[in-house]
Design a protein around this motif. Structure first.
Motif, PDB file in Angstrom:
ATOM      1  N   TYR A  33       7.543  -0.012  -1.258  1.00  0.00           N
ATOM      2  CA  TYR A  33       6.455   0.960  -1.142  1.00  0.00           C
ATOM      3  C   TYR A  33       5.484   0.535  -0.042  1.00  0.00           C
ATOM      4  CZ  TYR A  33       8.088   1.369  -5.999  1.00  0.00           C
ATOM      5  OH  TYR A  33       8.867   1.476  -7.120  1.00  0.00           O
ATOM      6  N   PHE A  96      13.966  -1.169  -9.481  1.00  0.00           N
ATOM      7  CA  PHE A  96      13.931   0.258  -9.764  1.00  0.00           C
ATOM      8  C   PHE A  96      14.798   0.559 -10.965  1.00  0.00           C
ATOM      9  CE2 PHE A  96      13.301   4.564  -9.472  1.00  0.00           C
ATOM     10  CZ  PHE A  96      14.485   5.281  -9.352  1.00  0.00           C
ATOM     11  N   MET A  98      14.606   2.053 -15.427  1.00  0.00           N
ATOM     12  CA  MET A  98      13.846   2.136 -16.666  1.00  0.00           C
ATOM     13  C   MET A  98      13.443   0.750 -17.131  1.00  0.00           C
ATOM     14  SD  MET A  98      13.528   5.248 -17.692  1.00  0.00           S
ATOM     15  CE  MET A  98      13.234   5.106 -19.440  1.00  0.00           C
ATOM     16  N   PHE A 105       2.956  -7.068  -4.789  1.00  0.00           N
ATOM     17  CA  PHE A 105       2.407  -6.771  -3.480  1.00  0.00           C
ATOM     18  C   PHE A 105       2.508  -7.938  -2.506  1.00  0.00           C
ATOM     19  CE2 PHE A 105       0.407  -2.636  -3.829  1.00  0.00           C
ATOM     20  CZ  PHE A 105       0.410  -2.436  -5.187  1.00  0.00           C
TER      21      PHE A 105
ATOM     22  N   THR B  31       2.796   3.638 -19.181  1.00  0.00           N
ATOM     23  CA  THR B  31       2.653   2.231 -18.827  1.00  0.00           C
ATOM     24  C   THR B  31       1.305   2.046 -18.151  1.00  0.00           C
ATOM     25  OG1 THR B  31       5.042   1.970 -18.464  1.00  0.00           O
ATOM     26  CG2 THR B  31       3.602   0.332 -17.452  1.00  0.00           C
ATOM     27  N   LEU B  33      -0.950  -0.923 -15.988  1.00  0.00           N
ATOM     28  CA  LEU B  33      -0.942  -2.226 -15.320  1.00  0.00           C
ATOM     29  C   LEU B  33      -2.361  -2.548 -14.872  1.00  0.00           C
ATOM     30  CD1 LEU B  33       2.161  -1.717 -12.963  1.00  0.00           C
ATOM     31  CD2 LEU B  33       2.146  -2.681 -15.264  1.00  0.00           C
ATOM     32  N   TYR B  35      -4.361  -5.082 -12.139  1.00  0.00           N
ATOM     33  CA  TYR B  35      -4.221  -5.948 -10.978  1.00  0.00           C
ATOM     34  C   TYR B  35      -5.585  -6.512 -10.596  1.00  0.00           C
ATOM     35  CZ  TYR B  35       0.413  -3.947  -9.843  1.00  0.00           C
ATOM     36  OH  TYR B  35       1.734  -3.565  -9.859  1.00  0.00           O
ATOM     37  N   PRO B  43      -3.042  -7.159  -4.040  1.00  0.00           N
ATOM     38  CA  PRO B  43      -3.296  -7.228  -5.481  1.00  0.00           C
ATOM     39  C   PRO B  43      -2.252  -8.093  -6.180  1.00  0.00           C
ATOM     40  CG  PRO B  43      -3.390  -4.966  -4.684  1.00  0.00           C
ATOM     41  CD  PRO B  43      -2.831  -5.784  -3.583  1.00  0.00           C
ATOM     42  N   LEU B  45      -0.596  -8.861  -9.973  1.00  0.00           N
ATOM     43  CA  LEU B  45      -0.451  -8.292 -11.311  1.00  0.00           C
ATOM     44  C   LEU B  45      -0.963  -9.265 -12.359  1.00  0.00           C
ATOM     45  CD1 LEU B  45       0.680  -5.944 -13.025  1.00  0.00           C
ATOM     46  CD2 LEU B  45       2.847  -7.201 -13.122  1.00  0.00           C
ATOM     47  N   TYR B  50       3.043  -1.607 -22.286  1.00  0.00           N
ATOM     48  CA  TYR B  50       4.121  -0.633 -22.357  1.00  0.00           C
ATOM     49  C   TYR B  50       4.088   0.285 -23.589  1.00  0.00           C
ATOM     50  CZ  TYR B  50       6.165  -3.449 -18.688  1.00  0.00           C
ATOM     51  OH  TYR B  50       6.384  -4.122 -17.512  1.00  0.00           O
ATOM     52  N   PHE B  88      -8.119  -3.504 -10.442  1.00  0.00           N
ATOM     53  CA  PHE B  88      -7.543  -2.151 -10.434  1.00  0.00           C
ATOM     54  C   PHE B  88      -6.727  -1.921 -11.695  1.00  0.00           C
ATOM     55  CE2 PHE B  88      -8.361  -0.751  -6.151  1.00  0.00           C
ATOM     56  CZ  PHE B  88      -8.372  -1.899  -5.372  1.00  0.00           C
ATOM     57  N   LEU B  92       1.572   4.677 -15.079  1.00  0.00           N
ATOM     58  CA  LEU B  92       2.855   5.303 -14.770  1.00  0.00           C
ATOM     59  C   LEU B  92       3.148   6.335 -15.844  1.00  0.00           C
ATOM     60  CD1 LEU B  92       5.394   5.027 -12.874  1.00  0.00           C
ATOM     61  CD2 LEU B  92       6.384   3.666 -14.702  1.00  0.00           C
ATOM     62  N   ALA B  95       9.624   7.599 -15.250  1.00  0.00           N
ATOM     63  CA  ALA B  95      10.513   6.543 -14.786  1.00  0.00           C
ATOM     64  C   ALA B  95      10.703   6.541 -13.280  1.00  0.00           C
ATOM     65  CB  ALA B  95      11.867   6.692 -15.476  1.00  0.00           C
ATOM     66  N   ASN B  96       9.901   7.311 -12.559  1.00  0.00           N
ATOM     67  CA  ASN B  96      10.111   7.359 -11.111  1.00  0.00           C
ATOM     68  C   ASN B  96       9.347   6.296 -10.360  1.00  0.00           C
ATOM     69  OD1 ASN B  96       7.495   8.221 -11.205  1.00  0.00           O
ATOM     70  ND2 ASN B  96       7.859  10.237 -10.350  1.00  0.00           N
ATOM     71  N   SER B  97       8.655   5.418 -11.074  1.00  0.00           N
ATOM     72  CA  SER B  97       7.978   4.268 -10.490  1.00  0.00           C
ATOM     73  C   SER B  97       6.898   4.599  -9.479  1.00  0.00           C
ATOM     74  CB  SER B  97       8.995   3.318  -9.831  1.00  0.00           C
ATOM     75  OG  SER B  97       9.827   2.746 -10.792  1.00  0.00           O
ATOM     76  N   LYS B  98       6.341   5.784  -9.500  1.00  0.00           N
ATOM     77  CA  LYS B  98       5.182   6.075  -8.660  1.00  0.00           C
ATOM     78  C   LYS B  98       3.933   5.805  -9.479  1.00  0.00           C
ATOM     79  CE  LYS B  98       4.701   9.726  -6.130  1.00  0.00           C
ATOM     80  NZ  LYS B  98       4.757  11.128  -5.670  1.00  0.00           N
ATOM     81  N   LEU B  99       3.211   4.782  -9.095  1.00  0.00           N
ATOM     82  CA  LEU B  99       2.008   4.407  -9.821  1.00  0.00           C
ATOM     83  C   LEU B  99       0.801   5.202  -9.339  1.00  0.00           C
ATOM     84  CD1 LEU B  99       2.162   0.507 -10.001  1.00  0.00           C
ATOM     85  CD2 LEU B  99       2.665   2.130 -11.808  1.00  0.00           C
ATOM     86  N   PHE B 101      -3.253   4.734  -9.102  1.00  0.00           N
ATOM     87  CA  PHE B 101      -4.227   3.651  -9.131  1.00  0.00           C
ATOM     88  C   PHE B 101      -5.637   4.190  -9.320  1.00  0.00           C
ATOM     89  CE2 PHE B 101      -2.060  -0.246  -7.958  1.00  0.00           C
ATOM     90  CZ  PHE B 101      -0.853   0.225  -7.477  1.00  0.00           C
ATOM     91  N   GLY B 102      -6.450   3.438 -10.064  1.00  0.00           N
ATOM     92  CA  GLY B 102      -7.878   3.685 -10.075  1.00  0.00           C
ATOM     93  C   GLY B 102      -8.490   3.152  -8.791  1.00  0.00           C
TER      94      GLY B 102
END
Lengths: 114, 111
Positions: A33, A96, A98, A105, B31, B33, B35, B43, B45, B50, B88, B92, B95-99, B101-102
């Protein structure tokens, strides 16, 4: 040691020039990303890739381009079309699939366009 | 779109004090997280959550996944100067893993 590297740490470019930021990971992660961070802002997603030779636009892709020719590498090009390129750029990677969503980062690259 | 709200933008505490931060949303997340970002660095983790209601600790840090799945909390106990940084939250929804963020909370610790 496994991790994510970004180079260079600081980058200066003249307005109108394209510039490429490097991101390499040896974590064997499938997904990578690119985020942009501005002062007082959260992280905004530029592009992401879940597999080699495939990538998707994030929320602010205009003026940026990427490639994913190798699993370990995901370079970001900031083009002259990006109207306000000065920012802190962060690369991240994750397994990647489930149940594995933590993104890790790199140390970031601070780009300043003069 | 989905948004995560973190406020206030800055917090100032005395060394040794406990501090609590929360992260709220009008959307449900599966989910959460947390950071921490040091100045000029990426950042790191701290904690991943979960399950709704889950309470997880990492040293002096404790985080909870809200029962409604629309919020999460991070507590830092007995703060020390190296706790300074930006915290931060990220969420999520699938399941597409696009987070998402605040915007982060900048924590300052006075010695």
């Amino acid at each position: 040691d496994g991790g994510i590297t970004q180079s260079p740490k600081y980058l200066f470019r003249k307005e109108g020039q394209n510039v490429t930021l490097s991101c390499e990971q040896n974590l064997n992660h499938d997904a990578m990303y690119w985020y942009r961070q501005d002062p007082g802002q959260g992280l905004r997603l530029i592009y992401y890739s879940h597999i080699v030779n495939d990538f998707q636009k994030g929320d602010i892709a205009e003026g940026y381009s990427v490639s994913r020719e190798k699993k370990e590498s995901f370079p970001l090009t900031v083009t002259s079309a990006q109207k306000n390129p000065t920012a802190f750029y962060l690369c991240a990677s994750s397994i990647f699939g489930m149940g594995a969503v933590e993104q890790f980062f790199g140390p970031g690259t601070r780009l300043t366009v003069l | 779109g989905q948004q995560l709200n973190q406020s206030p933008q800055s917090m100032f505490i005395q060394e040794g004090e406990d501090v609590s931060m929360n992260c709220t949303s009008s959307s449900i997340f599966n989910t959460w997280l947390w950071y921490k970002q040091d100045p000029g660095e990426g950042p790191v983790l701290l904690i991943a959550l979960y399950k709704a209601g889950e309470l997880t600790s990492n040293g002096r840090l404790t985080a909870q996944f809200g029962i409604t799945r629309k919020d999460s909390f991070l507590n830092i106990s007995a703060s020390i100067p190296s706790d300074v940084g930006i915290y931060f939250c990220a969420g999520l929804t699938g399941a597409n893993s696009k987070l998402t963020f605040g915007k982060g909370i900048t924590l300052s610790v006075r010695p």
